[in-house]
Design an enzyme around this catalytic site. Structure first.
Site, PDB file in Angstrom:
ATOM      1  N   THR A  45      45.090  45.921  23.359  1.00 44.51           N
ATOM      2  CA  THR A  45      45.357  45.392  24.939  1.00 44.51           C
ATOM      3  C   THR A  45      43.760  44.703  24.720  1.00 44.51           C
ATOM      4  O   THR A  45      42.906  44.593  24.478  1.00 44.51           O
ATOM      5  CB  THR A  45      45.517  46.479  25.492  1.00 44.51           C
ATOM      6  OG1 THR A  45      45.578  45.766  26.608  1.00 44.51           O
ATOM      7  CG2 THR A  45      44.503  47.031  26.223  1.00 44.51           C
ATOM      8  N   ASN A  53      43.933  43.987  27.958  1.00 39.27           N
ATOM      9  CA  ASN A  53      44.153  44.595  29.459  1.00 39.27           C
ATOM     10  C   ASN A  53      45.535  43.864  30.192  1.00 39.27           C
ATOM     11  O   ASN A  53      46.263  43.454  29.724  1.00 39.27           O
ATOM     12  CB  ASN A  53      43.327  45.266  30.330  1.00 39.27           C
ATOM     13  CG  ASN A  53      43.499  45.350  32.005  1.00 39.27           C
ATOM     14  OD1 ASN A  53      44.169  46.726  31.688  1.00 39.27           O
ATOM     15  ND2 ASN A  53      42.889  45.075  32.884  1.00 39.27           N
ATOM     16  N   SER A  90      43.190  54.710  30.388  1.00 42.66           N
ATOM     17  CA  SER A  90      44.140  54.013  29.667  1.00 42.66           C
ATOM     18  C   SER A  90      45.793  54.396  29.758  1.00 42.66           C
ATOM     19  O   SER A  90      45.491  55.850  29.877  1.00 42.66           O
ATOM     20  CB  SER A  90      43.865  53.565  28.421  1.00 42.66           C
ATOM     21  OG  SER A  90      44.964  52.939  27.655  1.00 42.66           O
ATOM     22  N   SER A  91      46.477  54.079  30.127  1.00 40.00           N
ATOM     23  CA  SER A  91      48.014  54.396  29.527  1.00 40.00           C
ATOM     24  C   SER A  91      48.332  54.374  28.077  1.00 40.00           C
ATOM     25  O   SER A  91      50.094  54.847  27.996  1.00 40.00           O
ATOM     26  CB  SER A  91      48.935  53.730  30.848  1.00 40.00           C
ATOM     27  OG  SER A  91      48.840  53.820  31.812  1.00 40.00           O
ATOM     28  N   THR A 114      51.037  44.318  27.159  1.00 39.39           N
ATOM     29  CA  THR A 114      49.545  45.148  26.127  1.00 39.39           C
ATOM     30  C   THR A 114      50.133  45.184  24.534  1.00 39.39           C
ATOM     31  O   THR A 114      51.171  44.390  24.466  1.00 39.39           O
ATOM     32  CB  THR A 114      48.721  46.475  25.582  1.00 39.39           C
ATOM     33  OG1 THR A 114      48.332  46.660  27.552  1.00 39.39           O
ATOM     34  CG2 THR A 114      48.541  47.806  24.723  1.00 39.39           C
ATOM     35  N   GLY A 162      51.195  48.207  30.809  1.00 38.77           N
ATOM     36  CA  GLY A 162      50.611  48.884  32.068  1.00 38.77           C
ATOM     37  C   GLY A 162      51.104  50.237  32.016  1.00 38.77           C
ATOM     38  O   GLY A 162      51.172  50.937  31.166  1.00 38.77           O
ATOM     39  N   ARG A 174      38.584  51.877  22.248  1.00 42.80           N
ATOM     40  CA  ARG A 174      38.484  51.569  23.567  1.00 42.80           C
ATOM     41  C   ARG A 174      37.215  51.078  23.640  1.00 42.80           C
ATOM     42  O   ARG A 174      36.237  51.504  23.705  1.00 42.80           O
ATOM     43  CB  ARG A 174      38.774  52.524  25.135  1.00 42.80           C
ATOM     44  CG  ARG A 174      39.211  52.351  25.542  1.00 42.80           C
ATOM     45  CD  ARG A 174      40.354  52.195  26.300  1.00 42.80           C
ATOM     46  NE  ARG A 174      40.284  51.656  27.380  1.00 42.80           N
ATOM     47  CZ  ARG A 174      41.271  51.358  28.714  1.00 42.80           C
ATOM     48  NH1 ARG A 174      42.144  49.658  27.416  1.00 42.80           N
ATOM     49  NH2 ARG A 174      41.858  51.425  29.592  1.00 42.80           N
ATOM     50  N   ASP A 190      40.400  49.159  34.905  1.00 49.16           N
ATOM     51  CA  ASP A 190      40.941  49.855  34.674  1.00 49.16           C
ATOM     52  C   ASP A 190      40.442  51.179  34.822  1.00 49.16           C
ATOM     53  O   ASP A 190      41.029  52.385  34.706  1.00 49.16           O
ATOM     54  CB  ASP A 190      41.518  50.363  33.025  1.00 49.16           C
ATOM     55  CG  ASP A 190      42.463  49.700  32.272  1.00 49.16           C
ATOM     56  OD1 ASP A 190      43.931  48.839  33.372  1.00 49.16           O
ATOM     57  OD2 ASP A 190      42.637  49.760  31.577  1.00 49.16           O
TER      58      ASP A 190
END
Length: 557
Positions: free
Chosen positions: A385, A387, A438-439, A367, A460, A94, A409
């Site tokens: 991603t 984003n 993050s998701s 993403t 998202g 990330r 984010d």
């Protein structure tokens, strides 16, 4: 349009997954991703003797070329794996905030969020993690030379990729932003139409440097300087020191049981694994198969579980290196049973009446996802991603790639929603050198101690619920994996208090839901683009490539 071939004619046949009806044909290995080019490249790598991890690296780099809205060199992601011997793990690559980042950097003097600051331009950019992540995986798990794994993406950039109709629409929708941020002469400021071939020689040059110098070719020297200079020119704060000091982190997986399934997913700073575990364990005591797929009761049950999980997400989840996250407590049966105590099929629970739970501690829309299984049974689930679509819209002209806008984010102002409507707390506030929440939910499932499913999606805030529904479609409603991926989806995330429904698929239920007290938002857009692999009880590999995008599965026979 120039015709071109990405694979040697000696490479074994591949086929389009969602056009496939013969699920009984023996498949040795499979890939599924957002683009045919990337899926084919993954198969070509495995046909040369590479494993799933080799294929992952080559596919990821290929997506940076032919899927620039989400495939990336200057974004980040999460990697979940299961080796054929049962070993499992995950890598967090990330993005991070700069060493110069400050908590209130997106607020004005009165404490209000400055529009677009966290989404457009250089200040929105987080320190990229993708290339470092790929090189880390290469060092530990790959079998082919690094140069071999990078070469297909270079060839793709130089020979070109063909624009699809959906890609034409995507590029057109953001062209004004590209020009606003980068000027009229920017590469993607050109008009591209379906059928055109895009040759990106700038990213080919970048890839050649990465091919020769590995991770250092991106984080130091010419490329790093191009990134830092462009970020500063567009209002950002990333430094050469930020670039040089970036490193990915191996993380423990989130592991939970759902009936006879053993599920492994990404942990913080992704909320995906914990939220998926919470929702599945909240609904587990109910007789889901008796409700019928996408019936009124089914939608109610999932909506209420999702509502409660996303409330917890907003309060407790963030970067585990900066927060003490009560992971075990959040997915414990006792806690989750208590969360559903006030659920009733008679009427909706209002989100205003739902807060985060009482946990006692002992101490993302654009993403892309891809799934891989190789001939040995090694499995890979990767979600990566920028984003937003094309990230910050900041384009490094001489590098040939877009920069992320992952700073959005973070909770720019705790309690205020980000671009996906997600609300965060102090746990996800901005701090220097911190990873944003993050998701993303790359997930691998075992059944009877064998690999059963590899699944993930973009979308998202809808990522978690799209993965959830795909899993349930297979294991509760006995759909094959392509049917499971195709099925209509719905979504609730606590706030805003509304059920989002895919267009024209739930119209017959809207009045019934309204009578129960639910607020409805019929979507104009589709939800998620799931790319999944399933190994059935006979050991046959099946693929689901989402028709909502240009997604494509390739097989090795």
């Amino acid at each position: 349009m120039r015709n071109y071939t990405f694979l040697s004619t000696t490479i074994l046949l591949f086929i389009l997954c969602f056009g496939c009806t013969n699920y009984e044909k023996e498949v040795k290995a499979a890939t599924v991703s957002a683009r045919k080019e990337a899926s084919d490249i993954g198969i070509s790598i495995m046909a040369k003797g590479g494993n799933a991890f080799d294929a992952m690296i080559a596919m990821d780099l290929a997506l940076s070329v032919c899927y620039p809205n989400a495939g990336n060199l200057a974004g980040g992601g999460f990697f979940v794996y299961r080796k054929s011997n049962g070993e499992k793990g995950s890598l967090d690559y990330r993005e991070k905030s700069s060493e110069n980042a400050q908590k209130n950097m997106f607020l004005d003097n009165e404490g209000n969020i400055i529009p677009d600051k966290s989404t457009l331009g250089g200040l929105a950019v987080g320190v990229p993690g993708t290339v470092a992540g790929l090189f880390e995986i290469y060092k530990k798990m790959a079998t082919l030379p690094w140069e071999t794994l990078v070469q297909p993406a270079i060839d793709l950039a130089e020979k070109g990729f063909v624009v699809t109709k959906k890609q034409e629409n995507s590029l057109n929708s953001k062209r004004e932003d590209f020009i606003k941020i980068n000027g009229k002469e920017t590469f993607y400021g050109n008009t591209f139409k379906a059928g055109d071939t895009i040759k990106n020689h700038a990213i080919a040059s970048t890839l050649k440097i990465i091919q020769k110098e590995g991770k250092n070719g991106f984080y130091e020297g010419k490329i790093a300087k191009l990134i830092v200079d462009k970020v500063k020119k567009t209002g950002g704060i990333i430094t050469l020191n930020d670039m040089k000091n970036y490193s990915p982190v191996w993380r423990d997986l989130i592991n939970f049981q759902y009936k006879d399934l053993n599920i492994f997913s990404m942990g913080p700073p992704s909320s995906g694994g914990i939220c998926l575990g919470q929702i599945m364990k909240m609904i587990e005591p109910f007789s889901i198969q008796n409700y019928n797929h996408n019936s009124l009761k089914y939608i109610q049950l999932l909506t209420e579980a999702q509502r409660r999980s996303y409330a917890d997400r907003s309060e407790f989840l963030g970067d585990p290196d900066f927060n003490n996250i009560p992971q075990n407590e959040l997915i414990s049966n006792v806690y989750l049973k208590s969360r559903m105590n006030n659920f009733s099929f008679n009427k909706a629970t209002s989100s205003s009446d739902i807060n985060f739970g009482n946990v006692y501690m002992n101490e993302s829309d654009e993403t892309t996802h891809y799934s891989i299984i190789d001939t040995e049974g090694n499995a890979v689930a990767v979600t990566t991603t920028l984003n937003a679509s094309y990230g910050s819209k900041v384009y490094v002209e001489k590098g040939g790639f877009f920069l992320n806008n992952e700073m959005d984010d973070f909770s720019s102002k705790p309690g205020t929603p980000n671009m996906f409507g997600l609300i965060g707390s102090e746990a996800n506030s901005i701090q220097a050198e911190k990873r944003m929440l993050s998701s993303m939910t790359p997930t691998i499932i075992e059944k009877n101690e064998k690999i059963s499913m590899i699944v993930g999606t973009p979308g998202g805030s809808t990522i978690i619920t799209s993965v959830l529904q795909t899993i349930l479609n297979v294991y509760e409603f006995q759909m094959n994996i392509q049917e499971a991926v195709n099925a209509p989806r719905f979504h609730h995330q606590w706030l805003p208090d509304e059920i989002r429904l895919e267009p024209e698929k739930f119209d017959h239920l809207i009045q019934d839901l309204l009578k129960k007290g639910y607020f409805i938002k019929p979507e104009k857009e589709l939800i998620g683009r799931v790319d999944a692999l399933h190994v059935n009880s006979k050991g046959i590999i099946q693929a689901g490539a989402d028709p909502r995008g240009d997604d494509y599965a390739s097989f090795l026979y």
